[in-house]
Write an enzyme that holds these catalytic residues in place. Sequence first.
Site, mmCIF file in Angstrom:
data_model
loop_
_atom_site.group_PDB
_atom_site.id
_atom_site.type_symbol
_atom_site.label_atom_id
_atom_site.label_comp_id
_atom_site.label_asym_id
_atom_site.label_seq_id
_atom_site.Cartn_x
_atom_site.Cartn_y
_atom_site.Cartn_z
ATOM 1 N N TYR A 22 22.545 5.683 80.621
ATOM 2 C CA TYR A 22 23.044 5.250 81.926
ATOM 3 C C TYR A 22 23.919 4.016 81.834
ATOM 4 O O TYR A 22 23.857 3.144 82.705
ATOM 5 C CB TYR A 22 21.866 5.001 82.894
ATOM 6 N N TYR A 154 13.729 13.302 91.121
ATOM 7 C CA TYR A 154 14.455 13.211 89.851
ATOM 8 C C TYR A 154 13.921 14.294 88.929
ATOM 9 O O TYR A 154 12.703 14.409 88.737
ATOM 10 C CB TYR A 154 14.279 11.839 89.181
ATOM 11 N N ASP A 251 7.245 19.824 88.792
ATOM 12 C CA ASP A 251 7.752 19.049 87.659
ATOM 13 C C ASP A 251 6.767 17.912 87.416
ATOM 14 O O ASP A 251 6.780 16.907 88.121
ATOM 15 C CB ASP A 251 9.156 18.532 87.988
ATOM 16 N N LYS A 280 7.496 14.066 78.529
ATOM 17 C CA LYS A 280 7.177 12.642 78.398
ATOM 18 C C LYS A 280 5.906 12.355 77.576
ATOM 19 O O LYS A 280 5.984 12.243 76.372
ATOM 20 C CB LYS A 280 7.151 11.981 79.768
HETATM 21 C C1 LIG Z 1 12.003 12.083 82.686
HETATM 22 C C2 LIG Z 1 11.915 13.212 83.636
HETATM 23 C C3 LIG Z 1 12.660 14.391 83.429
HETATM 24 C C4 LIG Z 1 13.638 14.546 82.297
HETATM 25 O O1 LIG Z 1 13.030 14.506 81.040
HETATM 26 P P1 LIG Z 1 13.923 14.180 79.737
HETATM 27 O O2 LIG Z 1 12.966 14.352 78.613
HETATM 28 O O3 LIG Z 1 14.388 12.768 79.917
HETATM 29 O O4 LIG Z 1 15.044 15.144 79.719
HETATM 30 C C5 LIG Z 1 12.504 15.418 84.345
HETATM 31 N N1 LIG Z 1 11.663 15.317 85.382
HETATM 32 C C6 LIG Z 1 10.927 14.215 85.602
HETATM 33 C C7 LIG Z 1 9.985 14.168 86.755
HETATM 34 C C8 LIG Z 1 11.035 13.117 84.749
HETATM 35 O O5 LIG Z 1 10.329 12.012 84.988
#
Ligand SMILES: *Cc1c(COP(=O)(O)O)cnc(C)c1O
Length: 430
Positions: A22, A154, A251, A280
């Site tokens: 970023y 996000y 997600d 993550k």
């Molecule tokens: C970090 C994140 C992503 C993206 O994951 P990356 O491994 O950075 O591509 C997608 N959704 C959520 C909720 C996140 O916190």
Amino acid sequence: MPERVPHAELVALDRAHVWHPYGPMPGRSDPLVVDSASGVRLRLAEPAHGQRELIDGMSSWWSAIHGYNHPVLNDAARDQLDRMSHVMFGGLTHEPAVRLATRLVEITPEPLRHVFLCDSGSVSVEVAVKMCLQYWRSTGRPEKRRLLTWRGGYHGDTWQPMAVCDPDGGMHELWSGVLPRQVFADAPPAEFDEVYADHLREAVARHADELAAVIVEPVVQGAGGMRFHSPAYLRVLRESCDAHGVLLIFDEIATGFGRTGTLFAAEQGGVSPDVMCLGKALTGGYLTMAATLCTSRVADGISRGEVPVLAHGPTFMANPLAASVANASIDLLLAQDWPQEIKRLETGLRDGLAEARNLPGVKEVRVRGAIGVVQLDHDVDMAAATQAAVRAGVWLRPFRDLIYTMPPYVTGDEDLSRVCEAVCAAAAAG
Ligand SMILES: *Cc1c(COP(=O)(O)O)cnc(C)c1O
């Protein structure tokens, strides 16, 4: 071992050649150089503002839940390294991947049975979206190819995830005219509100004929604004999706593996999605890996379609090294009284961040599980806030109007107090 690059040269080369997240090229300020990390501490190559070590308040973007250089995770990586660090996944399989997929099915909500292992969170969202669109195409409803989400979310930085990130003020606003146009409901309020629940029901009902899926982050919206909402909305979404023939994607890349107080945030709503994304903390912050899980209904729908395959297969799919560390990380988490640890962190964050409420410029202080957030009434002065935190011996990475912490679960009470002091110092400075 190659000779070590002198510090000043390293920073100069970084500025000349290395793009950071970023940021512009070169970056706005010199990044700190981390030499090693252990437990909850990052050791700097050169002291910064009098500090040689920083307590990590970020868990390396919410992933390093067990801290750094953990002997159990190191052993898992070493053992696997001696067998093989990678092998292709087309036509081949291996124990680390089979064990991981089986384990994920066991610990996630019941109807999720099939696991696609991929290389990052964003890619797992791409796969989730592809699964849902293909499910409808394969079952004779190709017109169902849009997504509905709520504002403030996000989901990653690749194309489909960007299209369901918060469209205003988010980091992908620039692309709003170029990305596929998805359907946005209003951002979810913190508390349950029947009027908002009706707004959600109405949005799903109105667009049902063109919707493949609803995609949301359950309970906590992370990088879109660090907002929390009532888990009761998850039930509203589940009921609406069922009533109108729409799939539901959770997600849980940020919320998975205990961060919000339950192993997965979906549990708080008492509902299961059709598709779930994990990432993550999956490998305890060691290696990049993510997973997309789906129900048998979704898998069967795809596998009986006109093109009866899911055409996706990253080169490093199911990487054995990452899968081995993920297995060890999950074992480590579940072997301890992790709900108690999250409660301990939640209490520590509530106590430690309470005083931020009295600071000028602070709009709200909120804590959920092992997540502490101080929201300002203005955009953070990144340089000033980061510097204040570093002076206090803590690594934080504020964004927009938010100074927050998601500490590793192994953070002791004293270190947690220091993290809270640093958040308050950053809020006062920023
Ligand atoms: C970090 C994140 C992503 C993206 O994951 P990356 O491994 O950075 O591509 C997608 N959704 C959520 C909720 C996140 O916190």
